[in-house]
Motif scaffolding. Structure first.
Motif, PDB file in Angstrom:
ATOM      1  N   CYS A 170     -29.333 -23.759 -20.605  1.00  0.00           N
ATOM      2  CA  CYS A 170     -29.844 -25.087 -20.271  1.00  0.00           C
ATOM      3  C   CYS A 170     -28.681 -25.966 -19.827  1.00  0.00           C
ATOM      4  N   ALA A 171     -28.552 -26.168 -18.527  1.00  0.00           N
ATOM      5  CA  ALA A 171     -27.447 -26.968 -18.009  1.00  0.00           C
ATOM      6  C   ALA A 171     -27.501 -28.399 -18.526  1.00  0.00           C
ATOM      7  N   THR A 172     -28.703 -28.897 -18.826  1.00  0.00           N
ATOM      8  CA  THR A 172     -28.848 -30.274 -19.290  1.00  0.00           C
ATOM      9  C   THR A 172     -28.278 -30.474 -20.684  1.00  0.00           C
ATOM     10  N   ALA A 173     -28.028 -29.399 -21.428  1.00  0.00           N
ATOM     11  CA  ALA A 173     -27.498 -29.525 -22.787  1.00  0.00           C
ATOM     12  C   ALA A 173     -26.206 -30.323 -22.809  1.00  0.00           C
ATOM     13  N   ALA A 174     -25.326 -30.101 -21.835  1.00  0.00           N
ATOM     14  CA  ALA A 174     -24.042 -30.817 -21.806  1.00  0.00           C
ATOM     15  C   ALA A 174     -24.246 -32.311 -21.626  1.00  0.00           C
ATOM     16  N   VAL A 175     -25.266 -32.684 -20.884  1.00  0.00           N
ATOM     17  CA  VAL A 175     -25.559 -34.110 -20.678  1.00  0.00           C
ATOM     18  C   VAL A 175     -26.134 -34.719 -21.950  1.00  0.00           C
ATOM     19  N   LEU A 176     -26.981 -33.976 -22.641  1.00  0.00           N
ATOM     20  CA  LEU A 176     -27.566 -34.492 -23.875  1.00  0.00           C
ATOM     21  C   LEU A 176     -26.515 -34.685 -24.958  1.00  0.00           C
ATOM     22  N   ARG A 177     -25.447 -33.916 -24.903  1.00  0.00           N
ATOM     23  CA  ARG A 177     -24.374 -34.102 -25.884  1.00  0.00           C
ATOM     24  C   ARG A 177     -23.683 -35.449 -25.705  1.00  0.00           C
ATOM     25  N   VAL A 178     -23.759 -36.009 -24.517  1.00  0.00           N
ATOM     26  CA  VAL A 178     -23.204 -37.351 -24.296  1.00  0.00           C
ATOM     27  C   VAL A 178     -23.919 -38.361 -25.184  1.00  0.00           C
ATOM     28  N   ALA A 179     -25.236 -38.236 -25.279  1.00  0.00           N
ATOM     29  CA  ALA A 179     -26.016 -39.150 -26.117  1.00  0.00           C
ATOM     30  C   ALA A 179     -25.573 -39.068 -27.572  1.00  0.00           C
ATOM     31  N   ALA A 180     -25.381 -37.849 -28.061  1.00  0.00           N
ATOM     32  CA  ALA A 180     -24.965 -37.673 -29.452  1.00  0.00           C
ATOM     33  C   ALA A 180     -23.580 -38.265 -29.687  1.00  0.00           C
ATOM     34  N   ARG A 181     -22.665 -38.034 -28.742  1.00  0.00           N
ATOM     35  CA  ARG A 181     -21.299 -38.531 -28.907  1.00  0.00           C
ATOM     36  C   ARG A 181     -21.254 -40.059 -28.915  1.00  0.00           C
ATOM     37  N   LEU A 182     -21.998 -40.699 -28.027  1.00  0.00           N
ATOM     38  CA  LEU A 182     -21.977 -42.161 -27.955  1.00  0.00           C
ATOM     39  C   LEU A 182     -22.660 -42.801 -29.157  1.00  0.00           C
ATOM     40  N   ARG A 239     -36.043 -40.949 -23.729  1.00  0.00           N
ATOM     41  CA  ARG A 239     -35.870 -41.578 -25.048  1.00  0.00           C
ATOM     42  C   ARG A 239     -34.775 -40.908 -25.871  1.00  0.00           C
ATOM     43  N   LEU A 240     -34.149 -39.852 -25.343  1.00  0.00           N
ATOM     44  CA  LEU A 240     -33.095 -39.166 -26.071  1.00  0.00           C
ATOM     45  C   LEU A 240     -31.778 -39.928 -26.058  1.00  0.00           C
ATOM     46  N   PHE A 241     -31.682 -40.969 -25.234  1.00  0.00           N
ATOM     47  CA  PHE A 241     -30.449 -41.744 -25.138  1.00  0.00           C
ATOM     48  C   PHE A 241     -30.586 -43.133 -25.763  1.00  0.00           C
ATOM     49  N   ASP A 242     -31.705 -43.416 -26.414  1.00  0.00           N
ATOM     50  CA  ASP A 242     -31.930 -44.765 -26.957  1.00  0.00           C
ATOM     51  C   ASP A 242     -30.887 -45.155 -28.003  1.00  0.00           C
ATOM     52  N   ALA A 243     -30.560 -44.240 -28.907  1.00  0.00           N
ATOM     53  CA  ALA A 243     -29.570 -44.552 -29.947  1.00  0.00           C
ATOM     54  C   ALA A 243     -28.211 -44.833 -29.320  1.00  0.00           C
ATOM     55  N   ALA A 244     -27.870 -44.074 -28.274  1.00  0.00           N
ATOM     56  CA  ALA A 244     -26.591 -44.301 -27.601  1.00  0.00           C
ATOM     57  C   ALA A 244     -26.555 -45.660 -26.922  1.00  0.00           C
ATOM     58  N   ILE A 245     -27.672 -46.067 -26.326  1.00  0.00           N
ATOM     59  CA  ILE A 245     -27.745 -47.387 -25.672  1.00  0.00           C
ATOM     60  C   ILE A 245     -27.594 -48.497 -26.694  1.00  0.00           C
ATOM     61  N   ARG A 246     -28.238 -48.324 -27.831  1.00  0.00           N
ATOM     62  CA  ARG A 246     -28.124 -49.353 -28.875  1.00  0.00           C
ATOM     63  C   ARG A 246     -26.712 -49.403 -29.450  1.00  0.00           C
ATOM     64  N   ALA A 247     -26.041 -48.248 -29.520  1.00  0.00           N
ATOM     65  CA  ALA A 247     -24.695 -48.202 -30.094  1.00  0.00           C
ATOM     66  C   ALA A 247     -23.655 -48.764 -29.142  1.00  0.00           C
ATOM     67  N   THR A 248     -23.895 -48.644 -27.843  1.00  0.00           N
ATOM     68  CA  THR A 248     -22.931 -49.138 -26.847  1.00  0.00           C
ATOM     69  C   THR A 248     -23.642 -50.169 -25.975  1.00  0.00           C
ATOM     70  N   ASP A 249     -23.971 -49.816 -24.768  1.00  0.00           N
ATOM     71  CA  ASP A 249     -24.846 -50.595 -23.908  1.00  0.00           C
ATOM     72  C   ASP A 249     -25.309 -49.690 -22.781  1.00  0.00           C
ATOM     73  N   ARG A 250     -26.332 -50.105 -22.088  1.00  0.00           N
ATOM     74  CA  ARG A 250     -26.927 -49.240 -21.069  1.00  0.00           C
ATOM     75  C   ARG A 250     -25.930 -48.886 -19.964  1.00  0.00           C
ATOM     76  N   SER A 251     -25.128 -49.846 -19.553  1.00  0.00           N
ATOM     77  CA  SER A 251     -24.165 -49.591 -18.481  1.00  0.00           C
ATOM     78  C   SER A 251     -23.195 -48.476 -18.862  1.00  0.00           C
ATOM     79  N   GLN A 252     -22.710 -48.509 -20.112  1.00  0.00           N
ATOM     80  CA  GLN A 252     -21.785 -47.480 -20.575  1.00  0.00           C
ATOM     81  C   GLN A 252     -22.460 -46.111 -20.597  1.00  0.00           C
ATOM     82  N   VAL A 253     -23.695 -46.081 -21.093  1.00  0.00           N
ATOM     83  CA  VAL A 253     -24.414 -44.811 -21.148  1.00  0.00           C
ATOM     84  C   VAL A 253     -24.654 -44.273 -19.742  1.00  0.00           C
ATOM     85  N   GLU A 254     -25.092 -45.139 -18.835  1.00  0.00           N
ATOM     86  CA  GLU A 254     -25.328 -44.701 -17.456  1.00  0.00           C
ATOM     87  C   GLU A 254     -24.053 -44.119 -16.835  1.00  0.00           C
ATOM     88  N   LYS A 255     -22.934 -44.787 -17.085  1.00  0.00           N
ATOM     89  CA  LYS A 255     -21.662 -44.333 -16.517  1.00  0.00           C
ATOM     90  C   LYS A 255     -21.295 -42.945 -17.035  1.00  0.00           C
TER      91      LYS A 255
END
Length: 284
Positions: A170-182, A239-255
């Motif tokens: 699953c190539a998307t797995a690496a992207v989903l790990r960004v959410a967990a890290r943030l 919705r898998l990035f919601d916690a990351a957005i709340r922890a940082t901000d949407r702009s940071q997550v998008e970047k």
């Protein structure tokens, strides 16, 4: 129903924390179709048709219901996301919008409480098309939902569980790990973060809910986007990035999501990530 490349959409305000209305539209317009091959593979295997009475858990904005209804099935969908459910009603009940109550005959679209209309026959198919395997708590949520839904099905009915395939496929797995890290450090004890699919995830859910496994399959569901903007918006709509957005901000997550997507950007600007999803067919 299976194209995975989508057109560019006007970018939304990235300063918002979690804009649920825009996110629901992005889900319906960009992301939901990525799992269409999974829906279709399951329906072909089970020969879903006019004799099928289906209950869909986490029906989202209704694409899986629409495909099943197109095959003649009588469908009921449940989702706790009000914005997604509104879009599902527009899709499946275009002539009923604004009416005081649900139609006398299906489709039925409910707000998270499994139920059957008065006099309704038991469901003979329950689907859970929201794949587990992203966080430690998604299996728990599915177990709870099935506990309420299974009593609405007849004995010997079919239940389909779905999950992400192995992370290495699953190539998307690496992207989903960004959410967990943030989101690291913002979670309460026991809250879910990136887990990665485990070999027996679906079988464990089946065992805990009293279901009998009766076959399984894997389906390729590549995530394809017309451009980087659509890719970022589509993934954030999960919705898998919601916690990351709340922890940082949407702009940071998008970047950071865009940076993680860069290896998957092709010369023509499209973004392509091969993924495999697994389904488990069970009986009640």
């Amino acid at each position: 129903m299976t194209p995975t490349l989508v057109r560019h959409h006007t970018h939304t305000d990235s300063s918002a924390s979690v804009d649920t209305g825009s996110r629901a539209r992005d889900w319906a317009e960009i992301q939901e179709r990525m799992l269409a091959p999974l829906y279709e593979a399951v329906y072909r295997r089970l020969e879903v048709g006019a004799a099928t009475r289906m209950l869909s858990l986490g029906c989202g904005s209704g694409l899986a219901l629409l495909i099943a209804a197109g095959r003649g099935a009588r469908v009921t969908g449940i989702d706790a996301d009000a914005e997604r459910l509104t879009l599902a009603r527009v899709r499946l009940l275009p002539d009923h919008e604004g009416a005081a109550g649900p139609p006398a005959t299906g489709p039925w679209l409910l707000d998270g409480v499994p139920a059957a209309p008065t006099g309704h026959e038991p469901y003979d198919l329950i689907t859970a098309f929201t794949p587990i395997g992203c966080s430690a708590d998604d299996a728990e949520e599915l177990v709870g939902a099935l506990g309420s839904a299974i009593p609405l099905a007849g004995r010997g009915s079919t239940v389909v569980l779905t999950g992400w395939g192995p992370p290495e496929r699953c190539a998307t797995a690496a992207v989903l790990r960004v959410a967990a890290r943030l989101a690291e450090g913002t979670r309460s004890p026991g809250a879910g973060g990136w887990l990665g699919a485990q070999r027996d995830d679906l079988e464990d859910v089946a065992f805990r809910t009293g279901l009998k496994p009766d076959g399984s399959g894997r389906v390729a569901c590549p995530f394809g986007y017309a451009d980087m903007d659509s890719a970022v918006r589509g993934l954030l709509s999960t919705r898998l990035f919601d916690a990351a957005i709340r922890a940082t901000d949407r702009s940071q997550v998008e970047k950071e999501v865009a940076e993680a997507l860069r290896p998957h950007r092709r010369r023509d600007g499209t973004v392509w990530m091969p993924n495999v999803f697994r389904y488990l067919v069970c009986t009640t």
